[in-house]
Scaffold this active site. Sequence first.
Site, short mmCIF file in Angstrom:
data_model
loop_
_atom_site.label_atom_id
_atom_site.label_comp_id
_atom_site.label_asym_id
_atom_site.label_seq_id
_atom_site.Cartn_x
_atom_site.Cartn_y
_atom_site.Cartn_z
N GLU A 263 33.47 49.22 71.15
CA GLU A 263 34.56 48.54 71.72
C GLU A 263 35.44 49.64 72.51
O GLU A 263 36.30 50.18 72.00
CB GLU A 263 35.28 47.61 70.94
N CYS A 297 43.15 47.47 75.79
CA CYS A 297 41.82 47.68 76.58
C CYS A 297 41.80 46.64 77.57
O CYS A 297 40.78 47.13 78.77
CB CYS A 297 40.80 47.43 75.48
#
Length: 509
Positions: A263, A297
Amino acid sequence: MTALPTHPEVAALATGVLARLGVPDPFDPGGDLACRTPVTGGILGRVRGHRPQDVDALVGRADHAFQQWRRVPAPARGQVVRELGQLLREHKRDLGLLVSIEAGKILAEGLGEVQEMIDICELAVGQSRQLFGRIIASERPGHRLMEQWHPLGVVGVLSAFNFPVAVWSWNTAIALVCGNTVVWKPSEHAVLTALACDRLLAEAAVRAGAPDDLGVLALGAAEVGAAVVDDPRVALVSATGSTETGRAVAGRVANRFGRCLLELGGNNAAVVCPSADLDLTVRSIVFAAAGTAGQRCTTLRRVIAHASVADELAERLVAAYRSLPIGSPLDEGTLVGPVINAVAHERHRAAVEQAVAEGGRLLHGGDRVLADDAADAWYVQPTLIDMPEQTAVVRRETFSPLLYLLTYTDLADAIELNNAVPQGLSSAIFTRDVREAELFVSATGSDCGIVNVNTGPSGAEIGGAFGGEKETGGGRESGSDAWKGYMRRATSTVNYSSDLPLAQGVSFG
Ligand code: NAD
């Protein structure tokens, strides 16, 4: 802008919170890990970390626990996660405060992060009764063909500073119900929240009558993470962090044929079409780009606006940015807190400089505010830059509140711009035209793992599988069928006849 609290005030708050979370005095003056708060930039205390050579024993403990844990029926494993969820409910405010103190995100977002932990626990408890395999029609008479899902082993979790507790819980709640144990290497910038989570999980295990060491902490910087990555008993490495980190981790894990769940960084865009509801669009953009001081993110980093609305949108964004309250994340009125440290601030400053050198026009922000030059606290004004094209700096992830504005005239070009970056995490389109919306979410639209219509790219519900493509790493966590990443699949054929027919009708002797 509001005044910052003094460091003794924040330190006293942290001491009280830690005590209530069951971590009364974690500090050791000789410790190698400095626990710093970005709120004031001061050091709260020092904690003794692990050395890379300690990791062997830490993984050994988790592996030992795994040998027992995998024998516990999955619904019974869910009880530990149920207890963890309950403890998180009881301690939501304190853990949320600690997230704000250690990661610098505003309290509403600190609390939101803990709520996300509670949500994933609920999902995982339900999942513990739904680790379904398939029964497949066998071509052979008297045979049953089926898939079973089995625990993997020890899961190594490497987490980033910006979601210091939620990322651990997404991985841990699902990994535990799947029958795995976890070794967690948290960010070196978020040691205190890790100690608190570790304590809560240990208490949940006691309440549920589960074995010790279902979760084991490995504290330290990258070299401790690397030791976790290299341990062959770690069956799955779930790494959340920058693309650079992911590249280093993935190569090492692949080399030993382990499994990775990555991720990594994002560079998320929003396309704003002529028919967009601009009130809703502006609110969405401001939250997605300036929220969490641009350190998600999924933070919005690029707006791609149709030429017919670009000027009005830019004006409205500048007005909204001017009124954003920047200040201590612990004050209720603050919407923008600090970036994590001096390095983050320097990257922001350098990116603004590069963007201007590449033809950008600074519309708002960019300055450091609040703290005096001597302080190690880094508050930056959320920054808007109008770019003539998608230059090198725009294609890179700068992990701060820096938003680039680009213009398009043809939707196909906007989609191309959306996709023409190395990262592939999240994206959004704002439109009232169903054809534009459907095109954007279609196979020829956005190439990201998350594709939204009329809501910004940042933030996600735990029910969906979370993750992105390309340099974001391809991993999926959280809901939907992401649990399968934490298990191994066995395809079994059971012959309950007394004949031995072979597959494909092969006759042998
Ligand atoms: P980082 O890459 O610096 O660190 C992440 C973690 O990896 C830390 O625990 C660190 O100690 C460890 N680490 C670093 N190098 C390592 C190595 N070679 N081997 C093993 N471990 C190593 O990231 P950060 O600055 O803490 O977080 C910001 C980055 O994380 C941004 O790029 C952001 O986009 C990304 N992020 C991605 C997601 C996602 O879900 N896609 C979520 C949060 C953050």
